[in-house]
Structures are given as structure tokens and as C-alpha cells.
Design an enzyme around this catalytic site. Structure first.
Site, PDB file in Angstrom:
ATOM      1  N   CYS A 117       0.817  -1.217   0.000  1.00  0.00           N
ATOM      2  CA  CYS A 117       0.000   0.000   0.000  1.00  0.00           C
ATOM      3  C   CYS A 117       0.852   1.270   0.000  1.00  0.00           C
ATOM      4  CB  CYS A 117      -0.985  -0.015   1.164  1.00  0.00           C
ATOM      5  SG  CYS A 117      -0.246   0.061   2.828  1.00  0.00           S
ATOM      6  N   SER A 118       1.872   1.318   0.866  1.00  0.00           N
ATOM      7  CA  SER A 118       2.686   2.529   0.955  1.00  0.00           C
ATOM      8  C   SER A 118       3.751   2.589  -0.134  1.00  0.00           C
ATOM      9  CB  SER A 118       3.336   2.641   2.335  1.00  0.00           C
ATOM     10  OG  SER A 118       4.102   1.489   2.641  1.00  0.00           O
TER      11      SER A 118
ATOM     12  N   ASP B 126       7.146   4.279   4.461  1.00  0.00           N
ATOM     13  CA  ASP B 126       6.095   3.576   5.182  1.00  0.00           C
ATOM     14  C   ASP B 126       4.908   4.474   5.480  1.00  0.00           C
ATOM     15  OD1 ASP B 126       7.589   1.264   5.202  1.00  0.00           O
ATOM     16  OD2 ASP B 126       8.377   1.561   7.223  1.00  0.00           O
TER      17      ASP B 126
ATOM     18  N   HIS C  81      -2.727   1.174   6.911  1.00  0.00           N
ATOM     19  CA  HIS C  81      -3.036   1.197   5.475  1.00  0.00           C
ATOM     20  C   HIS C  81      -3.072   2.629   4.956  1.00  0.00           C
ATOM     21  CE1 HIS C  81      -4.338  -0.584   1.767  1.00  0.00           C
ATOM     22  NE2 HIS C  81      -5.442   0.127   1.721  1.00  0.00           N
TER      23      HIS C  81
ATOM     24  N   HIS D  56      -6.210   1.932  -4.277  1.00  0.00           N
ATOM     25  CA  HIS D  56      -5.209   1.433  -3.343  1.00  0.00           C
ATOM     26  C   HIS D  56      -4.717   0.047  -3.747  1.00  0.00           C
ATOM     27  CE1 HIS D  56      -8.072  -1.106  -0.563  1.00  0.00           C
ATOM     28  NE2 HIS D  56      -8.521  -1.085  -1.792  1.00  0.00           N
TER      29      HIS D  56
END
Length: 312
Positions: free
Chosen positions: A209-210, A227, A265, A277
Site C-alpha cells: 500500500c505505501s 512507510d 493502510h 489502493h
């Protein structure tokens, strides 16, 4: 093994996975840590349980792209303890720490006078100066420029190479790009729809996600932390309770315990109550409606990195 001022250690393979520790590698990871890694084969041969184990076993931290610079703190039994200099994080003020096979690193001459070429496509072919195929590099690979023409001449860990001019964007530094807007971020992100999630993934073979949000911002000339927990305190704070104030391209952050617990998230606001996402192992990059999902109640922050939503 520490470089001099005139040289730098860089990633010498299209994608190098940065491990938590050498002993975290499993037999099934052989294709990922090889001197010439086969990322597609590695990903294809892992079962759903294997990919989930990357998360649960805290096996991998992040990834490096071809030519990305690192600091080497020490070398132990063929493994380098490195710092990924272009990936800020709280774990080390110098950059993201972890372990990489020494065979996936190369010392090169420091070169940045003519800027960098950033790969804009999902994948791009590099050629030798004799126009033999050299290697395929993923989206957001950035390499120093040695000359401009119909093809861009690049410095690479494999020597001088050529890439098609229309495959790259020319930038002065690794953290500079043409001025993007929130809509640009959303449109770029949507080009990766259906790309499988990969824990610690930082390439167009798979993002977490990051890693997804980091790379969308990197492509727009904004270097944010690697992060989600660090990204959530960067940029400009936007009122999370006033959806009408959100812009397309803003980053949405989520935490357990209905937004009060551990942050876990991040996604991209896509407008009209939608989020883009890279969700979780076993799933792929997608656009979802926030209403009625766990994300709706877990929202804990909204941050803006692109001041303009659209081109004026």
C-alpha cells in the site's frame, strides 16, 4: 566496502528485495535473491500462504530499483547491510535499512551533472550501445544521463546503455519532476489497476500500500517516506471529517480500532467517495467505494502532497 566520494554503490538488478535479515530467506525465495533474479518466476511460484508469510514472518522490508543508490554498513557472508538513501523512514535517519545479496549491488562512478532519466512506462527496454537488448527495467527506475539524442545515453551498473527517449522523463535530480496535480496522481495510479499486491513491493511487478503511494509521489517529483506510518505525518493535514475538502490525489490513512489504534493502510482519494489502493496479499490494485467498508470507520488522517487538484 564503504564507497569513496567519487563512487557509489547501487542496485545492479531490475528489482532487489531488501530483507529483514539473511536468515529470513526461504528456499522458495531462490529466484528473488539470485545474481540475476527472476522476479516474475519468484512471484508466480509463491502460494497464497507463501506471500502471506512474507508479512507474518517479517521477512522483507522494501525493494530497490536498478541504479538506486545505497550505503553499505557491513558485509556478512555475501550479504550487505544497506541503507536505501532515496527511501526516508523513522527506522534510520539516513534512509531505509535492510539486507541485500552483495551480488545484487555494484559500485559505479558518481554521475549526476546531466540529471536523471526516469522510466515512465510500466517496463522499459535498455539497450547496449550496439543495440543489443541489455535488460528490462520497471517503472520509476532512475539512471544518470550521459548524453541526449533520439535515444538517451545512460550510466548503468552494466556500463553505458541506451533507452528510447519517449520511455523516460528527463529530470534534474532524483526528487524533481514536472509539476503534477492530484488528478495526475489518480490517473497514474489507475494505470496499475489489477497489479497484484506484494508486501514490501516497490516496483511495477507488485506494490504494497505505501510502496504504491511512495512511487506515485516519486513519479511526481515528491519524495515521501517509505512507510504509511511516516507518510501520515507529512504533507499538509486535511480535515478527515470534511470529505468536501478532500482533493483527488490526497492520501487517506487508516488505523485499527476505528481509527484510534495502529496505523496499517494508505490509499489515494479518487474523488466521489472512491479510493484507489493496493489492498492486501491475494488482492490487486483496485478502486473501491469507501462507504460501507471497514475503511470508512478506520480513517485516521488525510494528507495532501499536490496543492493543485487539476491543471488550470
Amino acid at each position: 566496502m564503504l564507497q569513496t566520494e567519487s563512487t557509489a554503490w547501487v542496485c545492479s538488478v531490475p528489482v532487489a528485495t531488501v530483507w529483514t535479515a539473511p536468515e529470513k530467506v526461504r528456499p522458495i525465495d531462490a529466484d528473488g535473491i539470485a545474481e540475476n533474479p527472476n522476479i516474475n518466476k519468484w512471484l508466480q511460484e509463491m502460494s497464497r500462504d507463501d506471500t502471506q508469510d512474507l508479512v507474518d514472518g517479517n521477512r522483507i522490508q522494501t525493494q530497490l530499483l536498478y541504479g538506486e543508490p545505497v550505503l553499505i554498513d557491513e558485509v556478512v557472508d555475501g550479504w550487505a547491510k544497506i541503507i536505501a538513501l532515496w527511501q526516508p523512514c523513522q527506522k534510520d535517519e539516513r534512509g531505509y535499512p535492510g539486507w541485500v545479496p552483495m551480488s545484487q549491488l555494484q559500485e559505479v562512478e558518481t554521475l549526476a551533472e546531466l540529471g536523471y532519466a526516469r522510466v515512465m512506462h510500466d517496463k522499459a527496454q535498455l539497450w547496449t550501445e550496439e543495440f543489443h537488448p541489455l535488460t528490462v527495467v520497471p517503472f520509476n527506475t532512475m539512471l544518470p544521463i550521459k548524453g541526449l539524442g533520439d535515444f538517451v545515453r545512460l550510466q548503468t551498473p552494466d556500463g553505458n546503455a541506451l533507452i528510447m527517449k519517449d520511455a523516460v522523463e528527463i529530470v534534474a535530480t532524483h526528487n524533481q519532476s514536472s509539476q503534477a496535480t492530484g488528478l495526475d496522481i489518480a490517473a497514474l495510479g489507475a494505470s496499475f489497476l489489477d497489479l497484484p499486491y506484494l508486501w514490501a513491493g516497490m516496483s511495477s511487478y507488485g506494490f504494497d500500500c505505501s510502496g504504491f503511494t511512495y512511487n506515485l509521489m516519486k513519479a511526481s517529483g515528491v519524495i515521501i517516506s517509505r512507510d504509511a506510518v511516516d507518510q501520515a505525518v507529512e504533507g499538509t493535514e486535511i480535515d478527515q471529517h470534511d470529505e468536501s475538502s478532500w482533493h483527488i490525489g490526497d492520501l487517506l490513512f487508516f488505523a485499527y480500532e476505528e481509527g484510534k489504534g495502529k496505523l496499517h493502510h494508505v490509499g489515494v482519494y479518487y474523488g466521489n467517495g472512491l479510493m484507489l489502493h493496493s489492498p492486501t496479499p491475494g488482492k490487486s490494485v483496485e478502486i473501491i467505494e469507501l462507504a460501507g467498508t471497514k475503511h470508512e470507520v478506520e480513517l485516521c488522517a488525510v494528507r495532501r502532497f499536490m496543492e493543485k487538484e487539476d491543471h488550470e
